[in-house]
Design a protein around this motif. Structure first.
Motif, PDB file in Angstrom:
ATOM      1  N   ALA A 268       0.080   6.754   6.929  1.00 44.40           N
ATOM      2  CA  ALA A 268       0.980   7.040   8.046  1.00 44.40           C
ATOM      3  C   ALA A 268       2.431   6.816   7.647  1.00 44.40           C
ATOM      4  O   ALA A 268       3.333   7.549   8.082  1.00 44.40           O
ATOM      5  N   ALA A 269       2.691   5.810   6.811  1.00 41.37           N
ATOM      6  CA  ALA A 269       4.055   5.542   6.362  1.00 41.37           C
ATOM      7  C   ALA A 269       4.573   6.682   5.494  1.00 41.37           C
ATOM      8  O   ALA A 269       5.749   7.067   5.598  1.00 41.37           O
ATOM      9  N   LEU A 270       3.728   7.231   4.636  1.00 44.01           N
ATOM     10  CA  LEU A 270       4.155   8.368   3.819  1.00 44.01           C
ATOM     11  C   LEU A 270       4.452   9.583   4.690  1.00 44.01           C
ATOM     12  O   LEU A 270       5.433  10.308   4.449  1.00 44.01           O
ATOM     13  N   ARG A 271       3.631   9.814   5.701  1.00 43.26           N
ATOM     14  CA  ARG A 271       3.901  10.925   6.610  1.00 43.26           C
ATOM     15  C   ARG A 271       5.201  10.715   7.368  1.00 43.26           C
ATOM     16  O   ARG A 271       5.988  11.650   7.570  1.00 43.26           O
TER      17      ARG A 271
ATOM     18  N   ALA B  42       8.967  11.456  -5.114  1.00 41.81           N
ATOM     19  CA  ALA B  42       9.484  10.090  -5.051  1.00 41.81           C
ATOM     20  C   ALA B  42      10.557   9.961  -3.973  1.00 41.81           C
ATOM     21  O   ALA B  42      10.584   8.980  -3.222  1.00 41.81           O
ATOM     22  N   VAL B  43      11.432  10.948  -3.867  1.00 42.02           N
ATOM     23  CA  VAL B  43      12.478  10.913  -2.843  1.00 42.02           C
ATOM     24  C   VAL B  43      11.881  11.175  -1.462  1.00 42.02           C
ATOM     25  O   VAL B  43      12.268  10.550  -0.468  1.00 42.02           O
ATOM     26  N   LEU B  44      10.926  12.098  -1.389  1.00 45.61           N
ATOM     27  CA  LEU B  44      10.300  12.419  -0.110  1.00 45.61           C
ATOM     28  C   LEU B  44       9.644  11.188   0.522  1.00 45.61           C
ATOM     29  O   LEU B  44       9.677  11.003   1.743  1.00 45.61           O
ATOM     30  N   PHE B  45       9.068  10.333  -0.307  1.00 43.93           N
ATOM     31  CA  PHE B  45       8.359   9.153   0.191  1.00 43.93           C
ATOM     32  C   PHE B  45       9.176   7.872   0.036  1.00 43.93           C
ATOM     33  O   PHE B  45       8.631   6.772   0.137  1.00 43.93           O
TER      34      PHE B  45
ATOM     35  N   GLY C 188       0.812  -1.209   0.000  1.00 44.56           N
ATOM     36  CA  GLY C 188       0.000   0.000   0.000  1.00 44.56           C
ATOM     37  C   GLY C 188       0.845   1.257   0.000  1.00 44.56           C
ATOM     38  O   GLY C 188       0.549   2.226  -0.726  1.00 44.56           O
ATOM     39  N   ALA C 189       1.917   1.267   0.799  1.00 44.11           N
ATOM     40  CA  ALA C 189       2.797   2.437   0.844  1.00 44.11           C
ATOM     41  C   ALA C 189       3.494   2.645  -0.495  1.00 44.11           C
ATOM     42  O   ALA C 189       3.629   3.779  -0.973  1.00 44.11           O
ATOM     43  N   ARG C 190       3.940   1.556  -1.114  1.00 49.29           N
ATOM     44  CA  ARG C 190       4.597   1.666  -2.422  1.00 49.29           C
ATOM     45  C   ARG C 190       3.645   2.234  -3.477  1.00 49.29           C
ATOM     46  O   ARG C 190       4.002   3.133  -4.232  1.00 49.29           O
ATOM     47  N   LEU C 191       2.449   1.679  -3.529  1.00 47.96           N
ATOM     48  CA  LEU C 191       1.496   2.125  -4.546  1.00 47.96           C
ATOM     49  C   LEU C 191       1.064   3.565  -4.309  1.00 47.96           C
ATOM     50  O   LEU C 191       0.910   4.339  -5.266  1.00 47.96           O
ATOM     51  N   LEU C 192       0.872   3.932  -3.047  1.00 45.47           N
ATOM     52  CA  LEU C 192       0.463   5.301  -2.746  1.00 45.47           C
ATOM     53  C   LEU C 192       1.578   6.286  -3.076  1.00 45.47           C
ATOM     54  O   LEU C 192       1.322   7.380  -3.613  1.00 45.47           O
ATOM     55  N   ALA C 193       2.826   5.928  -2.774  1.00 43.03           N
ATOM     56  CA  ALA C 193       3.953   6.788  -3.120  1.00 43.03           C
ATOM     57  C   ALA C 193       4.082   6.919  -4.637  1.00 43.03           C
ATOM     58  O   ALA C 193       4.348   8.007  -5.163  1.00 43.03           O
ATOM     59  N   LEU C 194       3.885   5.795  -5.351  1.00 42.25           N
ATOM     60  CA  LEU C 194       3.948   5.838  -6.810  1.00 42.25           C
ATOM     61  C   LEU C 194       2.839   6.704  -7.379  1.00 42.25           C
ATOM     62  O   LEU C 194       3.056   7.486  -8.319  1.00 42.25           O
ATOM     63  N   LEU C 195       1.648   6.590  -6.799  1.00 45.66           N
ATOM     64  CA  LEU C 195       0.526   7.409  -7.265  1.00 45.66           C
ATOM     65  C   LEU C 195       0.789   8.887  -7.014  1.00 45.66           C
ATOM     66  O   LEU C 195       0.491   9.735  -7.868  1.00 45.66           O
ATOM     67  N   ALA C 196       1.352   9.214  -5.858  1.00 45.75           N
ATOM     68  CA  ALA C 196       1.633  10.615  -5.552  1.00 45.75           C
ATOM     69  C   ALA C 196       2.663  11.200  -6.502  1.00 45.75           C
ATOM     70  O   ALA C 196       2.548  12.353  -6.946  1.00 45.75           O
ATOM     71  N   ALA C 197       3.690  10.395  -6.840  1.00 50.15           N
ATOM     72  CA  ALA C 197       4.768  10.915  -7.678  1.00 50.15           C
ATOM     73  C   ALA C 197       4.398  10.932  -9.155  1.00 50.15           C
ATOM     74  O   ALA C 197       4.660  11.909  -9.864  1.00 50.15           O
ATOM     75  N   ALA C 198       3.791   9.840  -9.632  1.00 43.33           N
ATOM     76  CA  ALA C 198       3.536   9.715 -11.068  1.00 43.33           C
ATOM     77  C   ALA C 198       2.099  10.010 -11.459  1.00 43.33           C
ATOM     78  O   ALA C 198       1.814  10.175 -12.652  1.00 43.33           O
ATOM     79  N   GLY C 199       1.200  10.074 -10.483  1.00 40.21           N
ATOM     80  CA  GLY C 199      -0.202  10.270 -10.791  1.00 40.21           C
ATOM     81  C   GLY C 199      -0.514  11.523 -11.577  1.00 40.21           C
ATOM     82  O   GLY C 199      -1.212  11.451 -12.612  1.00 40.21           O
ATOM     83  N   PRO C 200      -0.038  12.706 -11.150  1.00 35.88           N
ATOM     84  CA  PRO C 200      -0.359  13.926 -11.911  1.00 35.88           C
ATOM     85  C   PRO C 200       0.120  13.865 -13.355  1.00 35.88           C
ATOM     86  O   PRO C 200      -0.609  14.253 -14.276  1.00 35.88           O
TER      87      PRO C 200
END
Length: 279
Positions: free
Chosen positions: A194-197, A175-178, A138-150
């Motif tokens: 929570a992991a992204l935070r 991507a680096v932030l997360f 979940g953390a990987r997919l959410l980080a990927l969505l945040a970085a590449a989604g837009p």
């Protein structure tokens, strides 16, 4: 801090930080983090690979079962062929996602034994990693969505590739932030958000340092995987994906430990056990 006498320079010097495992128990340089990851791979690589293969075995059995059932269905002309594709492709994708997440969870589970220099068996690693694998995924997919989604959304909307260039620095920054989120999810049993935070807090003030560890780790793994495939043939091709999955995560795991040492243990170096939550 206690002091001791040294005969090399004639004077009092602080004692060296203890090093029971692959890294000294103090804030680290990027070179020490990458060196520690290489040492961890050398000491624990066999057990890490064994745990990864054990975990993948269930996924392989599932894909094989789905593929076998779809093959039987494909014997009934065109409709069966479609069923084969529709069933096998999602099953393979899920297997690859599971392997990607399991490698991150295993690297997180290895942090404590590697830092403390303790032996660990493949089954112990797998037992610690499996319950954390969904959170890591979940953390990987959410980080990927945040970085590449837009960027993906803008591309899907029909914007030309050149118009997407301004989004590239933002995607890299996110991507680096997360980057530490999967390790935080695997080590601290955090949910994806929570992991992204947690990752954002740990990376704050050390963005370039984080990039300076994660980018070389990925490049080293990619180069070594290419060499394995070229020099060792089929055995190398089997080992290359495992190396690509595990080595960058080992480096990120040690970077995570370093950031926690810097953020949460500023009063001094650790001397016994790191005050990092055991998986």
């Amino acid at each position: 801090m206690a002091q001791h006498w040294t005969h090399q320079g004639g004077g009092w010097l602080p004692p060296r930080a203890p090093r029971p495992g692959v890294i000294p128990l103090r804030p680290l340089t990027p070179r020490e983090i990458l060196g520690g990851a290489l040492t961890a791979l050398r000491r624990y690589g066999g057990r890490l690979l064994g745990a990864l293969l054990l975990g993948q075995l269930g996924g392989l059995l599932l894909v094989t079962a789905v593929g076998g059932a779809a093959t039987l269905a494909s014997l009934t002309r065109t409709a069966g062929s479609r069923a084969f594709v529709y069933a096998l492709v999602p099953a393979t994708a899920l297997f690859l996602l599971f392997s990607w997440a399991l490698a991150g969870a295993l690297a997180a589970a290895l942090i404590r034994p590697a830092v403390l220099g303790r032996p660990v068996a493949s089954r112990e690693l797998l037992r610690a990693a499996l319950p954390r694998t969904p959170g890591v995924l979940g953390a990987r997919l959410l980080a990927l969505l945040a970085a590449a989604g837009p960027g993906a959304a803008a591309f899907a909307a029909g914007l030309p590739p050149l118009a997407l260039l301004p989004l590239a620095p933002v995607a890299l920054w996110l991507a680096v932030l997360f980057a530490l989120a999967p390790t935080a999810a695997g080590y601290e049993a955090l949910g994806p958000v929570a992991a992204l935070r947690r990752s954002a807090r740990l990376v704050r003030g050390a963005w370039w340092r984080t990039l300076g560890v994660t980018a070389p780790a990925g490049a080293l793994a990619l180069g070594a995987s290419y060499v394995l495939g070229q020099w060792f043939g089929a055995p190398g091709l089997l080992l290359a994906p495992a190396l690509l999955l595990t080595f960058p995560q080992l480096a990120v795991g040690l970077l995570y430990a370093d950031r926690r040492l810097r953020h949460e243990h500023r009063a001094g170096s650790l001397t016994a056990e790191p005050l990092i939550t055991s998986p």
